[in-house]
Design a protein around this motif. Structure first.
Motif, PDB file in Angstrom:
ATOM      1  N   TYR A 187       0.841  -1.205   0.000  1.00  0.00           N
ATOM      2  CA  TYR A 187       0.000   0.000   0.000  1.00  0.00           C
ATOM      3  C   TYR A 187       0.878   1.257   0.000  1.00  0.00           C
ATOM      4  O   TYR A 187       1.817   1.371   0.769  1.00  0.00           O
TER       5      TYR A 187
ATOM      6  N   ILE B  35      -0.922   4.557  -0.924  1.00  0.00           N
ATOM      7  CA  ILE B  35      -1.847   5.675  -0.697  1.00  0.00           C
ATOM      8  C   ILE B  35      -2.812   5.312   0.434  1.00  0.00           C
ATOM      9  O   ILE B  35      -3.500   4.295   0.365  1.00  0.00           O
ATOM     10  N   PRO B  36      -2.866   6.135   1.470  1.00  0.00           N
ATOM     11  CA  PRO B  36      -3.827   5.828   2.542  1.00  0.00           C
ATOM     12  C   PRO B  36      -5.261   6.030   2.058  1.00  0.00           C
ATOM     13  O   PRO B  36      -5.518   6.884   1.213  1.00  0.00           O
ATOM     14  N   THR B  37      -6.150   5.223   2.588  1.00  0.00           N
ATOM     15  CA  THR B  37      -7.576   5.420   2.278  1.00  0.00           C
ATOM     16  C   THR B  37      -8.047   6.651   3.060  1.00  0.00           C
ATOM     17  O   THR B  37      -7.362   7.105   3.992  1.00  0.00           O
TER      18      THR B  37
ATOM     19  N   GLN C  93      -7.930   6.412   6.789  1.00  0.00           N
ATOM     20  CA  GLN C  93      -6.534   6.389   7.280  1.00  0.00           C
ATOM     21  C   GLN C  93      -5.933   7.798   7.244  1.00  0.00           C
ATOM     22  O   GLN C  93      -5.320   8.244   8.221  1.00  0.00           O
TER      23      GLN C  93
ATOM     24  N   THR D 285     -16.981  -1.147   7.103  1.00  0.00           N
ATOM     25  CA  THR D 285     -15.873  -2.079   6.852  1.00  0.00           C
ATOM     26  C   THR D 285     -15.512  -2.009   5.373  1.00  0.00           C
ATOM     27  O   THR D 285     -16.344  -1.671   4.546  1.00  0.00           O
ATOM     28  N   GLY D 286     -14.274  -2.283   5.080  1.00  0.00           N
ATOM     29  CA  GLY D 286     -13.838  -2.241   3.692  1.00  0.00           C
ATOM     30  C   GLY D 286     -13.222  -0.911   3.311  1.00  0.00           C
ATOM     31  O   GLY D 286     -12.763  -0.723   2.189  1.00  0.00           O
ATOM     32  N   THR D 287     -13.178   0.016   4.256  1.00  0.00           N
ATOM     33  CA  THR D 287     -12.624   1.335   3.953  1.00  0.00           C
ATOM     34  C   THR D 287     -11.168   1.448   4.406  1.00  0.00           C
ATOM     35  O   THR D 287     -10.572   2.504   4.281  1.00  0.00           O
ATOM     36  N   GLY D 288     -10.635   0.385   4.965  1.00  0.00           N
ATOM     37  CA  GLY D 288      -9.270   0.436   5.499  1.00  0.00           C
ATOM     38  C   GLY D 288      -9.243   0.917   6.942  1.00  0.00           C
ATOM     39  O   GLY D 288      -8.217   1.340   7.466  1.00  0.00           O
TER      40      GLY D 288
ATOM     41  N   ALA E 148      -6.523  -0.588   9.640  1.00  0.00           N
ATOM     42  CA  ALA E 148      -5.169  -0.012   9.637  1.00  0.00           C
ATOM     43  C   ALA E 148      -5.193   1.410  10.197  1.00  0.00           C
ATOM     44  O   ALA E 148      -4.183   1.888  10.710  1.00  0.00           O
TER      45      ALA E 148
ATOM     46  N   LYS F 212       0.866  -8.348  10.542  1.00  0.00           N
ATOM     47  CA  LYS F 212       1.314  -7.858   9.237  1.00  0.00           C
ATOM     48  C   LYS F 212       2.064  -6.528   9.350  1.00  0.00           C
ATOM     49  O   LYS F 212       3.172  -6.385   8.848  1.00  0.00           O
TER      50      LYS F 212
ATOM     51  N   ASP G 112     -12.831  -9.508   7.158  1.00  0.00           N
ATOM     52  CA  ASP G 112     -12.019  -8.936   6.094  1.00  0.00           C
ATOM     53  C   ASP G 112     -11.715 -10.024   5.077  1.00  0.00           C
ATOM     54  O   ASP G 112     -10.795 -10.800   5.228  1.00  0.00           O
TER      55      ASP G 112
ATOM     56  N   PRO H  50     -10.911  -9.932   1.391  1.00  0.00           N
ATOM     57  CA  PRO H  50     -10.722  -9.071   0.232  1.00  0.00           C
ATOM     58  C   PRO H  50     -11.282  -9.733  -1.021  1.00  0.00           C
ATOM     59  O   PRO H  50     -11.337 -10.969  -1.088  1.00  0.00           O
TER      60      PRO H  50
ATOM     61  N   ARG I  57     -14.902  -3.606  -1.938  1.00  0.00           N
ATOM     62  CA  ARG I  57     -14.023  -3.065  -0.910  1.00  0.00           C
ATOM     63  C   ARG I  57     -12.830  -2.355  -1.531  1.00  0.00           C
ATOM     64  O   ARG I  57     -12.388  -2.723  -2.606  1.00  0.00           O
ATOM     65  N   ALA I  58     -12.348  -1.368  -0.801  1.00  0.00           N
ATOM     66  CA  ALA I  58     -11.164  -0.597  -1.203  1.00  0.00           C
ATOM     67  C   ALA I  58     -11.176  -0.287  -2.697  1.00  0.00           C
ATOM     68  O   ALA I  58     -10.216  -0.513  -3.422  1.00  0.00           O
TER      69      ALA I  58
END
Ligand code: AMP
Length: 503
Positions: A22, A24-26, A29, A48-51, A54, A95, A311, A313, A339-340
């Motif tokens: 990654y 670019i931050p969402t 974030q 959920t799914g927006t990051g 993190a 992670k 989560d 993906p 998502r994302a």
């Protein structure tokens, strides 16, 4: 454009983020990380799914680099509504925390207390828990919460739905008032707003999408269906088969008993399918989820509670076998796909009974959802068999006089179940009629309908040679469309079956 390097994260964290691919931050974030690093309280409104995970894990890792844990005194605490979600957050720590030597303890039900005690004894930098299990540990006197510097309350609206708010209030009282609190919720009903007002001090509010919206990358459609379970299952099967780009899908049911039924049904129809519901033990849930994530299973049937925040993906499709009763659940379910920034598709089976729930959803997401197949008015009229079955059901409700007759009707329904919704192609009706014809021929069964004695016809039907115990058990189950095609139809033989029988 903001990059991760602009957010103030430590080099160790940045390096792990870069390794994860990654750059670019969402939006959640970018919005939450800088104030979290500045030790501000956060009110994050994000689905959920927006990051979102993190957005609290990365600043926590950075902040935890100073100081160390003491035995039985965790430094940070993360509360999650479900075990799966808690495990997922732990995976995020693994992670992104691979350059740190932090002790992360997961306290969830279904794992032995002794094992968890040993971890706590070593001193936890991060404690990730479901509320009940945490309180159990506190009550056993094994945990001191006075050292907690950061409290994360994740998925607060789901905590509310699951009745966890009193537990959370108890837990919050055990933690010093001077803590930093990071509070996340997909929606902000008044109860959650009140809780946020009480728990947070001058929070930075970060709202990443219009409240209760669904991601714009998801194509949403309503699919009209008749209301009985076997018909819905047929509509679902046809719908799944019609999806050329289906990679994997989650299928939501409102009740766990329906999760189990639908799972069995799809399994017997040859789909690659797993199930996730609250009654499964932890090991089965974890295995099932891992198999789904590794694409060993294509479909996962789940209840809202079991699937909350998972989560996974790249889910290409979401199917709502039932329209959710709580409109917010629709947002959460649809949040499993698209998502994302990826594209996704979400289909909701809707029968005549579901009108008010669909209205509530459309009101919440502030838009109309298109019909795939022209809507309920475009459905073919109810088959005669179904009308009769409904009449029969009222009969049962009146006094159960029609029980045996209704079994016959159920059999009939099994054969007529596959009327497709318009816009969905199927040839199953023909297949089933052929199957019945073949079965009659090969087994030399009487062709005379059981009109004279429906009870005998249903109960005395000989079993095919290859029938096993499982089939036997399922043969007479009501609302089961998957056992061997029944041979007795009571006094309600559909006309086309009579023709087939004489042929
Ligand atoms: P979450 O909302 O935390 O459940 O995250 C949803 C998915 O987005 C996860 O699979 C993350 O790995 C992924 N993700 C998190 N941050 C980013 C990012 N900055 N860019 C792309 N994907 C991300």
């Amino acid at each position: 454009m903001t990059t991760f390097a602009d957010l103030g994260l430590s080099p160790k964290v940045l390096s792990a983020v870069t390794d994860s691919g990654y750059t670019i931050p969402t939006p959640i974030q970018a919005g939450a990380i800088p104030p979290a690093l500045a030790r501000r309280d956060i009110l994050g409104i994000a689905q959920t799914g927006t990051g979102k995970t993190a957005s609290f894990v990365l600043p926590m890792l950075t902040l935890l680099e100073k100081g160390r844990a003491r035995a039985r005194m965790p430094r940070t605490l993360i509360l999650e509504p479900t075990r799966e979600l808690a495990a997922q957050v732990a995976e995020n720590f693994e992670k992104y925390g691979k350059n740190h030597k932090l002790n992360v303890a997961l306290l969830i039900g279904g794992v032995s207390f002794d094992e968890q005690d040993r971890k706590l004894e070593r001193g936890a930098d991060v404690l990730i828990c479901t509320p009940g299990r945490l309180l159990d540990h506190c009550e056993r006197g094994k945990l001191l919460m006075t050292g907690v510097e950061i409290l994360v309350i994740d998925e607060a609206d789901r905590m509310l739905d699951m009745g966890f708010i009193p537990d959370i209030e108890r837990i919050a009282k055990l933690i010093p008032f001077t803590r930093q609190t990071l509070f996340f919720s997909a929606t902000m009903p008044p109860e959650i707003q009140k809780l946020a007002d009480r728990f947070l001090q001058n929070p930075e509010r970060v709202e990443v999408s219009v409240r209760s919206s669904t991601a714009t990358t998801v194509t949403q459609r309503l699919v009209a269906t008749h209301s009985k379970d076997y018909e819905k299952r047929a509509t679902l099967r046809d719908l799944i088969r019609a999806q050329e780009d289906l990679k994997n899908a989650i299928i939501f049911c409102n009740r766990k008993v329906d999760v189990a039924d639908l799972f069995r049904s799809l399994d017997r129809h040859g789909f690659s399918v797993g199930a996730l519901h609250g009654d499964m033990d932890q090991r089965s849930r974890t295995t099932m989820l891992a198999n789904f994530k590794e694409n060993k299973l294509t479909l996962l049937v789940a209840s809202d509670v079991a699937a909350r925040g998972l989560d996974i993906p790249d889910v290409s499709h979401v199917f709502n076998f039932d329209v959710p009763i709580h409109a917010e659940d629709y947002v959460h379910r649809i949040g499993r796909t698209g998502r994302a920034g990826r594209s996704g598709a979400a289909f909701t089976l809707v029968s005549k009974r579901d009108g008010k729930f669909v209205d509530a959803i459309e009101k919440l997401i502030d838009r109309k959802v298109e019909w795939l197949n022209g809507g309920l008015d475009a459905l073919p009229p109810q088959a005669e068999g179904e009308e009769r079955e409904q009449r029969s059901r009222s009969g049962r409700e009146r006094g159960g006089r029609d029980r045996d007759r209704s079994r016959g009707r159920k059999g009939e329904a099994r054969v007529t179940e596959t009327r497709p919704a318009p816009g969905i192609e199927t040839s199953e009706t023909e297949e089933k009629v052929e199957a019945v014809k073949a079965e009659r021929k090969t087994e030399g069964r009487p062709q005379t309908p059981a009109r004279s004695n429906p009870r005998a016809a249903n109960h005395a039907a000989p079993r095919p040679a290859n029938d096993d115990n499982r089939d036997r058990r399922n043969r007479y189950r009501r609302d089961d469309d998957d056992g061997p095609t029944p041979l007795g139809f009571g006094d309600e033989i559909p006309a086309f079956m009579l023709i087939a029988g004489k042929a």
